[in-house]
Design a protein around this motif. Structure first.
Motif, PDB file in Angstrom:
ATOM      1  N   LEU A 130       0.665  -1.421   0.312  1.00 31.60           N
ATOM      2  CA  LEU A 130       0.093  -0.017   0.366  1.00 31.60           C
ATOM      3  C   LEU A 130       0.698   1.359   0.459  1.00 31.60           C
ATOM      4  N   GLU A 131       0.936   1.830  -1.201  1.00 29.80           N
ATOM      5  CA  GLU A 131       1.243   3.086  -0.567  1.00 29.80           C
ATOM      6  C   GLU A 131       0.567   4.304  -0.166  1.00 29.80           C
ATOM      7  N   LEU A 132       1.561   4.956   0.297  1.00 38.51           N
ATOM      8  CA  LEU A 132       0.459   6.414   1.150  1.00 38.51           C
ATOM      9  C   LEU A 132       1.442   7.510   0.630  1.00 38.51           C
ATOM     10  N   THR A 133       1.509   8.795   0.501  1.00 42.85           N
ATOM     11  CA  THR A 133       1.505  10.202   0.675  1.00 42.85           C
ATOM     12  C   THR A 133       1.870  10.734   1.165  1.00 42.85           C
ATOM     13  N   THR A 134       2.962  10.885   2.274  1.00 40.81           N
ATOM     14  CA  THR A 134       3.465  11.740   3.371  1.00 40.81           C
ATOM     15  C   THR A 134       3.056  13.708   2.990  1.00 40.81           C
ATOM     16  N   VAL A 135       3.524  14.257   4.021  1.00 40.29           N
ATOM     17  CA  VAL A 135       2.770  15.328   4.053  1.00 40.29           C
ATOM     18  C   VAL A 135       3.982  15.820   3.341  1.00 40.29           C
ATOM     19  N   SER A 136       5.893  14.916   3.015  1.00 41.40           N
ATOM     20  CA  SER A 136       6.367  16.249   2.597  1.00 41.40           C
ATOM     21  C   SER A 136       6.408  15.628   1.187  1.00 41.40           C
ATOM     22  N   GLY A 137       5.281  14.693   0.857  1.00 42.86           N
ATOM     23  CA  GLY A 137       5.330  14.772  -0.528  1.00 42.86           C
ATOM     24  C   GLY A 137       6.082  13.712  -1.198  1.00 42.86           C
ATOM     25  N   ASP A 138       6.520  12.011  -0.231  1.00 41.03           N
ATOM     26  CA  ASP A 138       7.613  11.413  -0.250  1.00 41.03           C
ATOM     27  C   ASP A 138       6.449  10.458  -0.106  1.00 41.03           C
ATOM     28  N   THR A 139       7.164   9.258  -0.439  1.00 39.70           N
ATOM     29  CA  THR A 139       6.158   8.015  -0.893  1.00 39.70           C
ATOM     30  C   THR A 139       6.316   6.527   0.198  1.00 39.70           C
ATOM     31  N   LEU A 140       5.430   6.530   1.144  1.00 41.94           N
ATOM     32  CA  LEU A 140       6.041   5.494   2.951  1.00 41.94           C
ATOM     33  C   LEU A 140       5.273   4.346   1.617  1.00 41.94           C
ATOM     34  N   THR A 141       5.660   2.300   1.732  1.00 43.06           N
ATOM     35  CA  THR A 141       4.869   1.953   1.670  1.00 43.06           C
ATOM     36  C   THR A 141       4.868   0.786   2.223  1.00 43.06           C
ATOM     37  N   VAL A 142       3.504   0.092   2.805  1.00 38.86           N
ATOM     38  CA  VAL A 142       2.911  -0.594   3.912  1.00 38.86           C
ATOM     39  C   VAL A 142       2.744  -1.379   2.703  1.00 38.86           C
ATOM     40  N   VAL A 143       3.434  -2.755   4.073  1.00 35.39           N
ATOM     41  CA  VAL A 143       3.474  -4.348   3.515  1.00 35.39           C
ATOM     42  C   VAL A 143       3.489  -4.649   4.715  1.00 35.39           C
ATOM     43  N   GLU A 144       2.955  -6.234   4.919  1.00 32.87           N
ATOM     44  CA  GLU A 144       2.858  -7.054   5.944  1.00 32.87           C
ATOM     45  C   GLU A 144       4.480  -7.472   6.099  1.00 32.87           C
ATOM     46  N   SER A 145       4.552  -8.060   7.364  1.00 32.12           N
ATOM     47  CA  SER A 145       6.077  -8.610   7.715  1.00 32.12           C
ATOM     48  C   SER A 145       5.896  -9.363   9.137  1.00 32.12           C
ATOM     49  N   GLY A 146       5.734 -10.602   8.774  1.00 30.82           N
ATOM     50  CA  GLY A 146       5.592 -11.106  10.108  1.00 30.82           C
ATOM     51  C   GLY A 146       4.108 -10.961  10.453  1.00 30.82           C
ATOM     52  N   ASN A 147       4.310 -10.715  11.614  1.00 34.58           N
ATOM     53  CA  ASN A 147       2.873 -10.625  12.058  1.00 34.58           C
ATOM     54  C   ASN A 147       2.037  -9.728  12.247  1.00 34.58           C
ATOM     55  N   GLY A 148       3.118  -8.001  11.481  1.00 34.31           N
ATOM     56  CA  GLY A 148       1.997  -7.189  11.532  1.00 34.31           C
ATOM     57  C   GLY A 148       2.583  -6.745  10.168  1.00 34.31           C
ATOM     58  N   LEU A 149       2.681  -4.989  10.450  1.00 36.20           N
ATOM     59  CA  LEU A 149       2.898  -4.046   9.246  1.00 36.20           C
ATOM     60  C   LEU A 149       4.689  -4.204   9.320  1.00 36.20           C
ATOM     61  N   ALA A 150       5.089  -3.387   8.297  1.00 34.75           N
ATOM     62  CA  ALA A 150       6.241  -2.892   7.904  1.00 34.75           C
ATOM     63  C   ALA A 150       6.240  -1.283   7.046  1.00 34.75           C
ATOM     64  N   VAL A 151       6.597  -0.819   7.323  1.00 35.79           N
ATOM     65  CA  VAL A 151       6.500   0.689   6.392  1.00 35.79           C
ATOM     66  C   VAL A 151       8.159   0.586   5.482  1.00 35.79           C
ATOM     67  N   ARG A 152       8.031   0.976   4.149  1.00 41.24           N
ATOM     68  CA  ARG A 152       9.021   0.488   3.645  1.00 41.24           C
ATOM     69  C   ARG A 152       9.294   2.356   2.621  1.00 41.24           C
ATOM     70  N   ASP A 153      10.572   2.831   2.861  1.00 41.57           N
ATOM     71  CA  ASP A 153      10.632   4.661   2.259  1.00 41.57           C
ATOM     72  C   ASP A 153      11.206   4.140   1.001  1.00 41.57           C
ATOM     73  N   GLU A 154      11.297   5.655   0.833  1.00 41.45           N
ATOM     74  CA  GLU A 154      11.514   5.851  -0.601  1.00 41.45           C
ATOM     75  C   GLU A 154      13.021   5.338  -1.395  1.00 41.45           C
ATOM     76  N   ASN A 155      13.837   4.704  -0.234  1.00 45.61           N
ATOM     77  CA  ASN A 155      15.014   4.536  -0.261  1.00 45.61           C
ATOM     78  C   ASN A 155      15.055   2.734   0.050  1.00 45.61           C
ATOM     79  N   GLY A 156      14.610   2.272  -0.294  1.00 47.71           N
ATOM     80  CA  GLY A 156      14.672   0.274   0.322  1.00 47.71           C
ATOM     81  C   GLY A 156      14.630   0.463   1.603  1.00 47.71           C
ATOM     82  N   GLY A 157      14.662   1.591   3.007  1.00 49.73           N
ATOM     83  CA  GLY A 157      14.852   1.306   4.299  1.00 49.73           C
ATOM     84  C   GLY A 157      13.779   0.592   4.603  1.00 49.73           C
ATOM     85  N   MET A 158      13.416   0.339   5.689  1.00 51.52           N
ATOM     86  CA  MET A 158      12.656  -0.600   6.131  1.00 51.52           C
ATOM     87  C   MET A 158      11.982  -0.470   7.800  1.00 51.52           C
TER      88      MET A 158
END
Length: 183
Positions: A130-158
């Motif tokens: 799921l892609e989300l647009t931040t207040v800064s105009g950047d994109t975060l991607t939410v993904v399932e991870s293990g038993n929860g959720l993770a968020v990935r930034d535009e640089n691939g950081g999780m």
């Protein structure tokens, strides 16, 4: 009379049982978080968000994050900031780095009040990302991870959401274990 007492006792038992299942706002770093307080009012009470609070103050974002919102904030803990390369946080807190600090912080904020359940549902409906647009105009991607959720930034950081659904009067905080960096 005995029927009345028995009925009253049954009602009290049902109410007490219901209260024990009532979901309360999670604590953060052992500190109570209050649904009737703003993001900033709660964050200042969290012992694991002192670096984030200092950064929000240095970026002059206190008023913004105290406004009506609503906002969804992915809030990195102190250890997340400490994991950045040496000198990064100190450099960002300098007055001459204010624009860059604002960009980093607002890359953790999405307009709206998105619960963990809503994020999970939307991730699954979107095929796993799921892609989300931040207040800064950047994109975060939410993904399932293990038993929860993770968020990935535009640089691939999780970042893993370690505590979800900390409700605020002007939105929701999801505590994360890494700092998300915009391009």
């Amino acid at each position: 009379m005995i029927k009345s007492i028995s009925a009253a006792a049954a009602i009290v038992a049902v109410l007490a049982t219901g209260a024990s299942y009532a979901q309360s706002n999670p604590t953060v770093g052992g500190a109570a978080m209050f649904e009737d307080r703003t993001i900033v009012e709660n964050a200042v009470n969290s012992p694991i968000h002192t670096t984030l609070v200092a950064a929000v103050q240095a970026a002059d974002l206190v008023e913004t994050l105290s406004s009506a919102g609503p906002f969804t904030v992915f809030a990195p803990v102190n250890d997340a900031f400490a994991a950045l390369p040496a000198g990064t946080v100190e450099g960002l807190l300098q007055p001459e780095s204010k624009d860059q600090l604002v960009k980093v912080l607002t890359a953790h904020v999405v307009a709206g009040d998105l619960s963990g359940g809503e994020l999970l549902r939307d991730v699954q409906a979107a095929g796993g990302e799921l892609e989300l647009t931040t207040v800064s105009g950047d994109t975060l991607t939410v993904v399932e991870s293990g038993n929860g959720l993770a968020v990935r930034d535009e640089n691939g950081g999780m970042a893993i959401i370690t505590t979800a659904d900390v409700d605020q009067s002007n939105g929701v905080i999801h505590v994360i274990d890494a700092v998300l960096l915009p391009n």
